[in-house]
Design a protein around this motif. Sequence first.
Motif, PDB file in Angstrom:
ATOM      1  N   SER A 190      18.594  -7.687  33.203  1.00  0.00           N
ATOM      2  CA  SER A 190      18.190  -7.963  31.822  1.00  0.00           C
ATOM      3  C   SER A 190      17.790  -9.423  31.639  1.00  0.00           C
ATOM      4  CB  SER A 190      19.301  -7.582  30.845  1.00  0.00           C
ATOM      5  OG  SER A 190      20.449  -8.356  31.072  1.00  0.00           O
ATOM      6  N   THR A 191      18.435 -10.331  32.357  1.00  0.00           N
ATOM      7  CA  THR A 191      18.023 -11.733  32.304  1.00  0.00           C
ATOM      8  C   THR A 191      16.595 -11.885  32.813  1.00  0.00           C
ATOM      9  OG1 THR A 191      20.301 -12.436  32.660  1.00  0.00           O
ATOM     10  CG2 THR A 191      18.592 -14.074  33.063  1.00  0.00           C
ATOM     11  N   GLU A 192      16.299 -11.213  33.908  1.00  0.00           N
ATOM     12  CA  GLU A 192      14.938 -11.249  34.442  1.00  0.00           C
ATOM     13  C   GLU A 192      13.950 -10.598  33.468  1.00  0.00           C
ATOM     14  OE1 GLU A 192      12.639  -8.966  37.964  1.00  0.00           O
ATOM     15  OE2 GLU A 192      14.489 -10.008  38.543  1.00  0.00           O
ATOM     16  N   GLN A 193      14.360  -9.507  32.847  1.00  0.00           N
ATOM     17  CA  GLN A 193      13.483  -8.821  31.900  1.00  0.00           C
ATOM     18  C   GLN A 193      13.223  -9.666  30.660  1.00  0.00           C
ATOM     19  OE1 GLN A 193      15.935  -5.426  31.622  1.00  0.00           O
ATOM     20  NE2 GLN A 193      15.138  -4.493  33.491  1.00  0.00           N
ATOM     21  N   PHE A 194      14.239 -10.361  30.180  1.00  0.00           N
ATOM     22  CA  PHE A 194      14.043 -11.224  29.019  1.00  0.00           C
ATOM     23  C   PHE A 194      13.110 -12.383  29.343  1.00  0.00           C
ATOM     24  CE2 PHE A 194      18.316  -9.666  27.325  1.00  0.00           C
ATOM     25  CZ  PHE A 194      17.715  -8.814  26.407  1.00  0.00           C
ATOM     26  N   THR A 195      13.222 -12.932  30.550  1.00  0.00           N
ATOM     27  CA  THR A 195      12.361 -14.064  30.908  1.00  0.00           C
ATOM     28  C   THR A 195      10.918 -13.639  31.147  1.00  0.00           C
ATOM     29  OG1 THR A 195      12.986 -13.876  33.233  1.00  0.00           O
ATOM     30  CG2 THR A 195      14.237 -15.438  31.885  1.00  0.00           C
ATOM     31  N   THR A 196      10.700 -12.373  31.538  1.00  0.00           N
ATOM     32  CA  THR A 196       9.330 -11.898  31.742  1.00  0.00           C
ATOM     33  C   THR A 196       8.736 -11.258  30.497  1.00  0.00           C
ATOM     34  OG1 THR A 196      10.094  -9.767  32.602  1.00  0.00           O
ATOM     35  CG2 THR A 196       9.656 -11.529  34.217  1.00  0.00           C
ATOM     36  N   GLY A 197       9.482 -11.216  29.407  1.00  0.00           N
ATOM     37  CA  GLY A 197       8.962 -10.704  28.148  1.00  0.00           C
ATOM     38  C   GLY A 197       9.195  -9.222  27.916  1.00  0.00           C
TER      39      GLY A 197
ATOM     40  N   GLY B 136      15.208  -4.945  28.507  1.00  0.00           N
ATOM     41  CA  GLY B 136      16.428  -5.747  28.634  1.00  0.00           C
ATOM     42  C   GLY B 136      17.511  -5.288  27.683  1.00  0.00           C
TER      43      GLY B 136
END
Length: 120
Positions: A16-23, A28
């Motif tokens: 989810s951290t990766e998903q939030f940073t990629t938009g 996420g």
Amino acid sequence: LCVGAAIFAWRGIVASTEQFTTGEIGTGVVTLAAVSTWVAGAVGILHNGRRMRLLAWVMWSINAVLPFASSVFDDALVAYVSPWFSAGATYFYLPTIGAILALIWLGWSSPSQIATRNGG
């Protein structure tokens, strides 16, 4: 169930951290929701209070139904590392089987069921 919750929590937080940073905000949020229901269900099943058993019933019911709903509908909002992805296919369907077994355990270990079985 607790080991599964710990694994899903770690993988879900990282994903989810990766998903939030990629938009990918929706994915996420769904990933964190899946992680939250697993952790709350694991805590609820360990505790034997009335409110915690109710919490466990709700969380494990969600974890038994939503994996099938995500496999019927589009998997676009469900991350690959989520226990809800394609009915738990990432983890060899163990999350869905675990949720169903948790519901069976909650029904079997209910204080009223134990009293009925013991003639009380």
